[in-house]
Design a protein around this motif. Sequence first.
Motif: not given
Length: 119
Positions: A36-38, A79-82, A85-88, A113-114
């Motif tokens: 829930x916190x995540x 956030x997740x690595x995916x 990466x997409x943000x970069x 997905x996150x």
Amino acid sequence: MLDTGQVVVFLGGLGVGSILTAVVQHWLARRGKKDDTRFTERKTAFDGLLASYAALAEGWSDQKAKQFALWEAKVQLVASPATVDALKRLKASDPGTSARTKAHDDLMAAMRVDLKVAE
């Protein structure tokens, strides 16, 4: 009739079962709270990032760029690595290009997905 050894074993078994049940319930409760916190942290970061991205699209200013950078850092933390990466890739691409469109689509998909609204 039951002898004393059998009674002790039976009562001991009940105690171990109760302890195991309590441990599993505690673990499940902690895991649920952590999930829930995540979710809340990610949703807040994603909302802020998208709002600041939209503000930059309306017109660039130092203040808007600083807000975007702040929310970008928050996304990188939760956030997740995916998603990161997409943000970069989104930031590295030029506006109006197919690379920007692909990075934007990938970012939205990774954030879904996150947040567990898509698999």
